[in-house]
Design a protein around this motif. Structure first.
Motif, PDB file in Angstrom:
ATOM      1  N   HIS A  73      12.025 117.662  58.262  1.00 62.64           N
ATOM      2  CA  HIS A  73      10.736 117.667  57.558  1.00 62.64           C
ATOM      3  C   HIS A  73      10.891 116.712  56.381  1.00 62.64           C
ATOM      4  O   HIS A  73      11.832 116.819  55.595  1.00 62.64           O
ATOM      5  N   THR A  74       9.993 115.756  56.286  1.00 61.87           N
ATOM      6  CA  THR A  74      10.077 114.702  55.284  1.00 61.87           C
ATOM      7  C   THR A  74       8.869 114.784  54.371  1.00 61.87           C
ATOM      8  O   THR A  74       7.734 114.622  54.830  1.00 61.87           O
ATOM      9  N   LEU A  75       9.106 115.033  53.103  1.00 65.28           N
ATOM     10  CA  LEU A  75       8.022 115.085  52.134  1.00 65.28           C
ATOM     11  C   LEU A  75       8.227 113.941  51.149  1.00 65.28           C
ATOM     12  O   LEU A  75       9.275 113.855  50.497  1.00 65.28           O
ATOM     13  N   ALA A 107       3.616 120.692  52.333  1.00 63.15           N
ATOM     14  CA  ALA A 107       3.152 119.520  53.063  1.00 63.15           C
ATOM     15  C   ALA A 107       1.664 119.247  52.803  1.00 63.15           C
ATOM     16  O   ALA A 107       1.221 118.107  52.845  1.00 63.15           O
ATOM     17  N   SER A 108       0.905 120.311  52.532  1.00 64.15           N
ATOM     18  CA  SER A 108      -0.523 120.183  52.246  1.00 64.15           C
ATOM     19  C   SER A 108      -0.978 121.433  51.490  1.00 64.15           C
ATOM     20  O   SER A 108      -0.226 122.399  51.368  1.00 64.15           O
ATOM     21  N   LYS A 133      -0.477 121.961  45.901  1.00 64.19           N
ATOM     22  CA  LYS A 133       0.547 121.849  46.936  1.00 64.19           C
ATOM     23  C   LYS A 133       1.926 122.290  46.449  1.00 64.19           C
ATOM     24  O   LYS A 133       2.942 121.843  46.962  1.00 64.19           O
ATOM     25  N   THR A 161       9.333 122.859  51.311  1.00 64.23           N
ATOM     26  CA  THR A 161      10.731 122.637  50.959  1.00 64.23           C
ATOM     27  C   THR A 161      10.907 123.017  49.499  1.00 64.23           C
ATOM     28  O   THR A 161      10.089 122.671  48.650  1.00 64.23           O
TER      29      THR A 161
END
Length: 180
Positions: A73-75, A107-108, A133, A161
């Motif tokens: 997972h990439t933020l 993420a949102s 967020k 995260t």
């Protein structure tokens, strides 16, 4: 050039999803990112790039998958977004407990968070607040034992995260040094 904060989730944990920071730096530099700096082995990176955040985040995920065989997972946040999360911290008094204050970067914005269930799970000593967020959690008895922390992502309904206050501050300091 934009200054970005990259938060990767689930890398270098328990011998799984191994991604050495040197390899991550090389990957980012190959994507024309500049001044890449990492903090600890858990996927905290600051860098500068002229590319837009959404396409760059997808590119980073795809390149990690191609090189390492997994897709974290990439933020990817603009430095201003990260600073905004710090400024909005509702638990200023908890900043003296850097391991007990956590920022859950989402993420949102959660479309339908179950705040009642989250409230029912929290221990008497715990406090939380959802602002845009970011899911802020103060858990003075430890996050590892917190039922609230364990269920927060599921009840928020959005990928998250988490970083403790010490890590948030270190990342901010690194990004400020690049942004000058």
């Amino acid at each position: 050039m934009n200054t970005y904060i990259l938060l990767l989730r689930g890398i270098n944990v328990g011998g799984r999803n191994s991604l050495p920071m040197r390899e991550l730096v090389d990957l980012l530099e190959a994507l024309e990112c500049r001044n890449v700096k990492t903090y600890i082995q858990s996927g905290n990176v600051v860098f500068q790039s002229g590319k837009g955040a959404p396409s760059l985040a997808k590119q980073i995920s795809a390149d990690v998958k191609k090189r390492c065989g997994f897709e974290p997972h990439t933020l990817l946040l603009h430095f201003q977004e990260f600073e905004g999360a710090i400024a909005a911290n509702p638990f200023r008094e908890a900043e003296s407990d850097p391991k007990d204050l956590h920022f859950g970067f989402l993420a949102s914005v959660p479309p339908n968070p179950d705040l009642r269930k989250l409230d029912a799970l929290k221990a008497k000593s715990e406090r939380f607040q959802l602002i845009d967020k970011v899911f802020y959690l103060y858990a003075p008895d430890g996050v590892g034992r917190s039922k609230l922390a364990a269920s927060s992502e599921r009840l928020l309904g959005v990928t998250m995260t988490d970083r403790n206050w010490r890590t948030v501050c270190k990342i901010r300091d690194m990004a400020e040094a690049l942004d000058q």
